[in-house]
Design a protein around this motif. Sequence first.
Motif, PDB file in Angstrom:
ATOM      1  N   PRO A  26       4.021  -6.371  21.273  1.00  0.00           N
ATOM      2  CA  PRO A  26       4.942  -7.260  20.549  1.00  0.00           C
ATOM      3  C   PRO A  26       4.219  -8.387  19.815  1.00  0.00           C
ATOM      4  O   PRO A  26       4.610  -8.757  18.695  1.00  0.00           O
ATOM      5  CB  PRO A  26       5.841  -7.805  21.670  1.00  0.00           C
ATOM      6  CG  PRO A  26       5.804  -6.763  22.730  1.00  0.00           C
ATOM      7  CD  PRO A  26       4.401  -6.231  22.693  1.00  0.00           C
ATOM      8  N   THR A  27       3.178  -8.929  20.424  1.00  0.00           N
ATOM      9  CA  THR A  27       2.399  -9.990  19.770  1.00  0.00           C
ATOM     10  C   THR A  27       1.711  -9.451  18.526  1.00  0.00           C
ATOM     11  O   THR A  27       1.734 -10.085  17.456  1.00  0.00           O
ATOM     12  CB  THR A  27       1.350 -10.560  20.752  1.00  0.00           C
ATOM     13  OG1 THR A  27       2.020 -11.119  21.883  1.00  0.00           O
ATOM     14  CG2 THR A  27       0.497 -11.624  20.081  1.00  0.00           C
ATOM     15  N   ILE A  28       1.100  -8.288  18.648  1.00  0.00           N
ATOM     16  CA  ILE A  28       0.412  -7.671  17.503  1.00  0.00           C
ATOM     17  C   ILE A  28       1.405  -7.390  16.379  1.00  0.00           C
ATOM     18  O   ILE A  28       1.135  -7.665  15.202  1.00  0.00           O
ATOM     19  CB  ILE A  28      -0.293  -6.379  17.944  1.00  0.00           C
ATOM     20  CG1 ILE A  28      -1.455  -6.719  18.885  1.00  0.00           C
ATOM     21  CG2 ILE A  28      -0.788  -5.584  16.743  1.00  0.00           C
ATOM     22  CD1 ILE A  28      -2.090  -5.507  19.537  1.00  0.00           C
ATOM     23  N   ARG A  29       2.571  -6.865  16.741  1.00  0.00           N
ATOM     24  CA  ARG A  29       3.581  -6.556  15.720  1.00  0.00           C
ATOM     25  C   ARG A  29       4.036  -7.824  15.002  1.00  0.00           C
ATOM     26  O   ARG A  29       4.182  -7.829  13.767  1.00  0.00           O
ATOM     27  CB  ARG A  29       4.774  -5.852  16.363  1.00  0.00           C
ATOM     28  CG  ARG A  29       5.837  -5.461  15.364  1.00  0.00           C
ATOM     29  CD  ARG A  29       6.957  -4.666  16.028  1.00  0.00           C
ATOM     30  NE  ARG A  29       7.999  -4.324  15.070  1.00  0.00           N
ATOM     31  CZ  ARG A  29       9.059  -3.576  15.353  1.00  0.00           C
ATOM     32  NH1 ARG A  29       9.213  -3.075  16.561  1.00  0.00           N
ATOM     33  NH2 ARG A  29       9.963  -3.320  14.421  1.00  0.00           N
ATOM     34  N   ASP A  30       4.261  -8.898  15.739  1.00  0.00           N
ATOM     35  CA  ASP A  30       4.690 -10.165  15.128  1.00  0.00           C
ATOM     36  C   ASP A  30       3.626 -10.699  14.161  1.00  0.00           C
ATOM     37  O   ASP A  30       3.958 -11.205  13.077  1.00  0.00           O
ATOM     38  CB  ASP A  30       4.973 -11.205  16.206  1.00  0.00           C
ATOM     39  CG  ASP A  30       6.258 -10.935  16.962  1.00  0.00           C
ATOM     40  OD1 ASP A  30       7.056 -10.097  16.505  1.00  0.00           O
ATOM     41  OD2 ASP A  30       6.457 -11.560  18.033  1.00  0.00           O
ATOM     42  N   ILE A  31       2.360 -10.590  14.557  1.00  0.00           N
ATOM     43  CA  ILE A  31       1.276 -11.068  13.691  1.00  0.00           C
ATOM     44  C   ILE A  31       1.247 -10.267  12.395  1.00  0.00           C
ATOM     45  O   ILE A  31       1.153 -10.833  11.298  1.00  0.00           O
ATOM     46  CB  ILE A  31      -0.079 -10.976  14.423  1.00  0.00           C
ATOM     47  CG1 ILE A  31      -0.143 -12.032  15.529  1.00  0.00           C
ATOM     48  CG2 ILE A  31      -1.236 -11.154  13.443  1.00  0.00           C
ATOM     49  CD1 ILE A  31      -1.323 -11.882  16.455  1.00  0.00           C
ATOM     50  N   TYR A  32       1.341  -8.944  12.507  1.00  0.00           N
ATOM     51  CA  TYR A  32       1.350  -8.119  11.302  1.00  0.00           C
ATOM     52  C   TYR A  32       2.538  -8.479  10.404  1.00  0.00           C
ATOM     53  O   TYR A  32       2.395  -8.565   9.176  1.00  0.00           O
ATOM     54  CB  TYR A  32       1.399  -6.641  11.662  1.00  0.00           C
ATOM     55  CG  TYR A  32       0.069  -6.044  12.054  1.00  0.00           C
ATOM     56  CD1 TYR A  32      -1.100  -6.363  11.363  1.00  0.00           C
ATOM     57  CD2 TYR A  32      -0.026  -5.136  13.104  1.00  0.00           C
ATOM     58  CE1 TYR A  32      -2.316  -5.807  11.722  1.00  0.00           C
ATOM     59  CE2 TYR A  32      -1.246  -4.573  13.464  1.00  0.00           C
ATOM     60  CZ  TYR A  32      -2.379  -4.917  12.773  1.00  0.00           C
ATOM     61  OH  TYR A  32      -3.583  -4.365  13.125  1.00  0.00           O
ATOM     62  N   ALA A  33       3.692  -8.676  11.006  1.00  0.00           N
ATOM     63  CA  ALA A  33       4.880  -9.014  10.214  1.00  0.00           C
ATOM     64  C   ALA A  33       4.652 -10.292   9.422  1.00  0.00           C
ATOM     65  O   ALA A  33       5.000 -10.376   8.228  1.00  0.00           O
ATOM     66  CB  ALA A  33       6.089  -9.162  11.132  1.00  0.00           C
ATOM     67  N   GLN A  34       4.058 -11.304  10.059  1.00  0.00           N
ATOM     68  CA  GLN A  34       3.805 -12.581   9.388  1.00  0.00           C
ATOM     69  C   GLN A  34       2.747 -12.444   8.293  1.00  0.00           C
ATOM     70  O   GLN A  34       2.908 -12.970   7.184  1.00  0.00           O
ATOM     71  CB  GLN A  34       3.350 -13.615  10.419  1.00  0.00           C
ATOM     72  CG  GLN A  34       4.408 -13.996  11.445  1.00  0.00           C
ATOM     73  CD  GLN A  34       3.838 -14.728  12.637  1.00  0.00           C
ATOM     74  OE1 GLN A  34       2.732 -15.271  12.578  1.00  0.00           O
ATOM     75  NE2 GLN A  34       4.579 -14.751  13.729  1.00  0.00           N
ATOM     76  N   GLU A  35       1.658 -11.736   8.610  1.00  0.00           N
ATOM     77  CA  GLU A  35       0.561 -11.613   7.652  1.00  0.00           C
ATOM     78  C   GLU A  35       0.964 -10.779   6.435  1.00  0.00           C
ATOM     79  O   GLU A  35       0.649 -11.128   5.293  1.00  0.00           O
ATOM     80  CB  GLU A  35      -0.670 -10.997   8.335  1.00  0.00           C
ATOM     81  CG  GLU A  35      -1.289 -11.868   9.408  1.00  0.00           C
ATOM     82  CD  GLU A  35      -1.788 -13.199   8.875  1.00  0.00           C
ATOM     83  OE1 GLU A  35      -2.449 -13.223   7.821  1.00  0.00           O
ATOM     84  OE2 GLU A  35      -1.491 -14.231   9.512  1.00  0.00           O
ATOM     85  N   TYR A  36       1.662  -9.681   6.661  1.00  0.00           N
ATOM     86  CA  TYR A  36       2.097  -8.852   5.532  1.00  0.00           C
ATOM     87  C   TYR A  36       3.167  -9.568   4.702  1.00  0.00           C
ATOM     88  O   TYR A  36       3.228  -9.391   3.473  1.00  0.00           O
ATOM     89  CB  TYR A  36       2.623  -7.501   6.026  1.00  0.00           C
ATOM     90  CG  TYR A  36       1.543  -6.578   6.555  1.00  0.00           C
ATOM     91  CD1 TYR A  36       0.346  -6.399   5.864  1.00  0.00           C
ATOM     92  CD2 TYR A  36       1.710  -5.878   7.751  1.00  0.00           C
ATOM     93  CE1 TYR A  36      -0.643  -5.558   6.343  1.00  0.00           C
ATOM     94  CE2 TYR A  36       0.726  -5.034   8.236  1.00  0.00           C
ATOM     95  CZ  TYR A  36      -0.451  -4.878   7.536  1.00  0.00           C
ATOM     96  OH  TYR A  36      -1.437  -4.046   8.020  1.00  0.00           O
ATOM     97  N   ALA A  37       3.987 -10.378   5.360  1.00  0.00           N
ATOM     98  CA  ALA A  37       5.005 -11.131   4.621  1.00  0.00           C
ATOM     99  C   ALA A  37       4.365 -12.053   3.596  1.00  0.00           C
ATOM    100  O   ALA A  37       4.936 -12.289   2.516  1.00  0.00           O
ATOM    101  CB  ALA A  37       5.873 -11.931   5.587  1.00  0.00           C
ATOM    102  N   ASP A  38       3.180 -12.588   3.912  1.00  0.00           N
ATOM    103  CA  ASP A  38       2.471 -13.444   2.963  1.00  0.00           C
ATOM    104  C   ASP A  38       2.071 -12.696   1.693  1.00  0.00           C
ATOM    105  O   ASP A  38       1.785 -13.318   0.667  1.00  0.00           O
ATOM    106  CB  ASP A  38       1.217 -14.033   3.611  1.00  0.00           C
ATOM    107  CG  ASP A  38       1.542 -15.148   4.592  1.00  0.00           C
ATOM    108  OD1 ASP A  38       2.683 -15.641   4.572  1.00  0.00           O
ATOM    109  OD2 ASP A  38       0.654 -15.525   5.384  1.00  0.00           O
TER     110      ASP A  38
END
Length: 343
Positions: A126-138
């Motif tokens: 879940p932590t990894i998924r959240d990080i990817y979501a934030q980084e790709y959103a940028d």
Amino acid sequence: MKVMFSKALIVCSSSLALSVLTATAYSADKVLKFHSGYAESRPEAGFVNEFAELVSKMSDGALQIDVYHAGSLGLKEPDMLRILQQGAVDMALLYGEYYSRDAPELSAVYAQGAIKEAEEHLEVLPTIRDIYAQEYADWGIKTIGGVVSPVFDVGVHCKQPASSIEDLKERKVRVWSAHLVDTFTRLGVSAQVIPQNDMYMALQTGVVDCAYYLSTVAETVSLNEVTDFESYIHPWAAAPAMFGVSMKTWETLSEEQQQTLQEAGQEIWEKTRALAVDPQREAKARENRESLGITMLEPFSDSDVEQFQSAAFQAWETIAKRAGEDGLSIFNEVTHKIQENNQ
């Protein structure tokens, strides 16, 4: 925040110009182009196809996903963040480590040696998924689930017996990344990056004595023909491949279409997560390798695994620092979660 690129800065091949930048003619039905760099024979590709089928089924055919495997749209993986940002393709299967040029911090999300037990992977996902979501959103990319890769055994495959760090100090070891070279160097072991396609010959000719490899699938690259001994070290820290949608496309979709994509993406995520950790799969693969003549040695000791993980974390932190403030922040967040789970 990431720098927004103009279309003039994107280097597109002629096939990209012909295949992707041509406007898609939408009728009553919506058709989205999905880029995947994986060959269609890969398990990940099968799950992408299943995702496309789910979207069609859930929308009664009103929303369709056309999947282009093996980079058949002519798109190059290092350019994918820019391509999605500009809306030159609708969707893509995203693997963070491919984008070190534009987003080096994505290489700091996960690293080999991060986990010592397969179940730890599920806890940190879940932590990894959240990080990817934030980084790709940028980069103007919406993530809607994805493929959780299986957690395979990782071991050393050698011509002569080796089941400890001390044994490896007398060997030359093949690895697949600079991070692993740094990790083994910190342990006093000589390691070098050799591409998978060259690994067999490197072992056969004595360029290296051992291969650090995904033991579960070692049979598929015929390691049993050039090595005789295997010793397990740790589970594979397998970064998930995310389904990414260009925000330029996302904003053209109705709420119902957006919901369909999210539900289908989540279904594939949950299905692949449930399949990721499978002791029976690993045991069967081990038996298969033994039947091919591989001698299974005792796994690396707890002490050796601790040393390996410590060296891997140091090498991981070095990569994170090179990636800048974002990279170090990601490293701290993920490693804190791993340590928290181990308390």
